[in-house]
Design an enzyme around this catalytic site. Structure first.
Site, short mmCIF file in Angstrom:
data_model
loop_
_atom_site.label_atom_id
_atom_site.label_comp_id
_atom_site.label_asym_id
_atom_site.label_seq_id
_atom_site.Cartn_x
_atom_site.Cartn_y
_atom_site.Cartn_z
N ASN A 195 1.52 3.41 -2.33
CA ASN A 195 1.22 4.47 -3.30
C ASN A 195 0.58 5.69 -2.65
O ASN A 195 0.45 6.73 -3.31
CB ASN A 195 0.31 3.94 -4.41
N SER A 251 -5.08 -0.79 14.16
CA SER A 251 -5.91 0.41 14.24
C SER A 251 -6.53 0.50 15.62
O SER A 251 -6.68 -0.52 16.32
CB SER A 251 -7.03 0.33 13.18
N GLY A 296 -0.71 7.67 1.47
CA GLY A 296 -0.85 7.65 2.91
C GLY A 296 0.38 7.26 3.68
O GLY A 296 1.52 7.61 3.34
N GLY A 336 0.81 -1.22 0.00
CA GLY A 336 0.00 0.00 0.00
C GLY A 336 0.84 1.25 0.00
O GLY A 336 0.48 2.26 0.62
N TYR A 380 -14.28 -4.37 10.08
CA TYR A 380 -12.98 -3.70 10.02
C TYR A 380 -12.25 -3.86 11.35
O TYR A 380 -11.06 -4.20 11.39
CB TYR A 380 -13.15 -2.23 9.69
N GLY A 425 1.78 4.42 3.99
CA GLY A 425 2.70 3.55 3.26
C GLY A 425 3.69 4.33 2.42
O GLY A 425 4.89 4.05 2.43
#
Length: 309
Positions: free
Chosen positions: A18, A143, A20, A16, A168, A22
């Protein structure tokens, strides 16, 4: 701001990457000298991220490789294409609060596939490369939603009842359970490997912006909610993952996050990174072992097949 120690000669795989946290973590690892593999679902977005990272760290070694964590065949192909030792694996990618239940090509619920079963299979498939690197680390992004999580080891791939936010939360608790189980395996087998958890607090990222709100609200409601929540910026939100990945004092099996309170009274929302308390369920050794075994069963990816005891 956390100063990443020298990473010259080390290889980092960041999922991930690409956008945020990451992308921010990848950029700071690259600037510290690491060779960074951006493992992304969209090659086009990955190339854009690579260009931005190189503008921040000219001459850095950054490459883009496609990886769809929601597709076990893609995970297998990615892992088979990784040559040489891997020093850092940052399981950062994920999706959050998908409004309606969707099943992947493998028959897994989308959030569970992307956030848990994909990262699990990737980690186990890359264990030989990780164990070939001295002092390798795996960081699992969790999270604050993990505090609401409940997992079912009897049926990990598709929940019995679907709620965008509760599922989630379950995936983020599952990530902590997997992180802790791998840490215990590493200790038991004497591996030079650390498995750690981290979470970004409430950070302004595309993941957050494209999510639903508690109660199943639509993404269009997010701008109003973002004005009410104590969002921090990505450079701060990426730091728990970076500390877990590179701080010499970050021990195996520890959990890292922001320590600041938000104006709503929420803890671990933003601010300075430190070792933080995880939900009590994350420390359940039996639950972690049963969930790990369930993940092996539904993915067909076995730790002992990857690294014989």
């Amino acid at each position: 701001m956390y100063s990443v120690p020298d990473q010259t000669g080390r290889t980092a795989v960041v999922t991930g990457a690409n956008s945020g946290t990451g992308k921010e973590a990848a950029a700071r690892l690259a600037a510290a000298g690491a060779r960074v593999v951006l493992a992304v679902r969209s090659s086009e977005k990955g190339e854009a991220a690579r260009a931005e990272i190189l503008s921040r760290a000219p001459g850095a070694a950054v490459e883009v490789r496609r990886l769809d964590l929601a597709d076990q065949a893609s995970v297998r192909a990615f892992a088979e294409g990784v040559d040489g030792p891997v020093d850092l694996l940052l399981n950062n990618a994920g999706v959050m609060a998908v409004p309606e239940q969707h099943l992947t090509v493998d028959g897994f619920e989308l959030q569970t596939a992307s956030n848990v079963l994909g990262p699990f299979a990737l980690t186990v498939r890359l264990l030989p490369q990780l164990l070939a690197a001295p002092g390798a680390r795996v960081v699992w992004m969790s999270s604050t939603a993990a505090w609401t999580g409940r997992v079912d080891p009897e049926r990990p791939e598709v929940p019995r009842r679907y709620s965008p936010t509760l599922v989630y939360g379950a995936t983020k608790l599952a990530d902590q359970l997997l992180a802790n189980h791998l840490a215990r395996v590493a200790d038991t087998r004497g591996w030079d490997l650390r498995s750690l958890g981290a979470h970004p607090g409430i950070t302004r990222t595309e993941l957050f912006a494209n999510s639903t709100v508690p109660g199943g609200g639509a993404p269009r409601e997010m701008p109003r909610l973002q004005r009410l929540l104590p969002l921090q910026e990505v450079d701060t939100g990426a730091e728990p993952m970076l500390v877990a990945a590179t701080d010499p004092g970050a021990a195996n099996g520890t959990y890292w996050g922001p320590t600041g309170w938000g104006p709503t009274g929420l803890l671990q929302v933003r601010g300075r990174t430190a070792r933080v308390r995880a939900p009590r369920a994350a420390a359940d050794v039996d639950l972690a072992a049963r969930y790990w075994a369930a993940a092996e069963r539904v993915t067909g990816v076995s730790l002992d097949a990857s690294v014989p005891a």
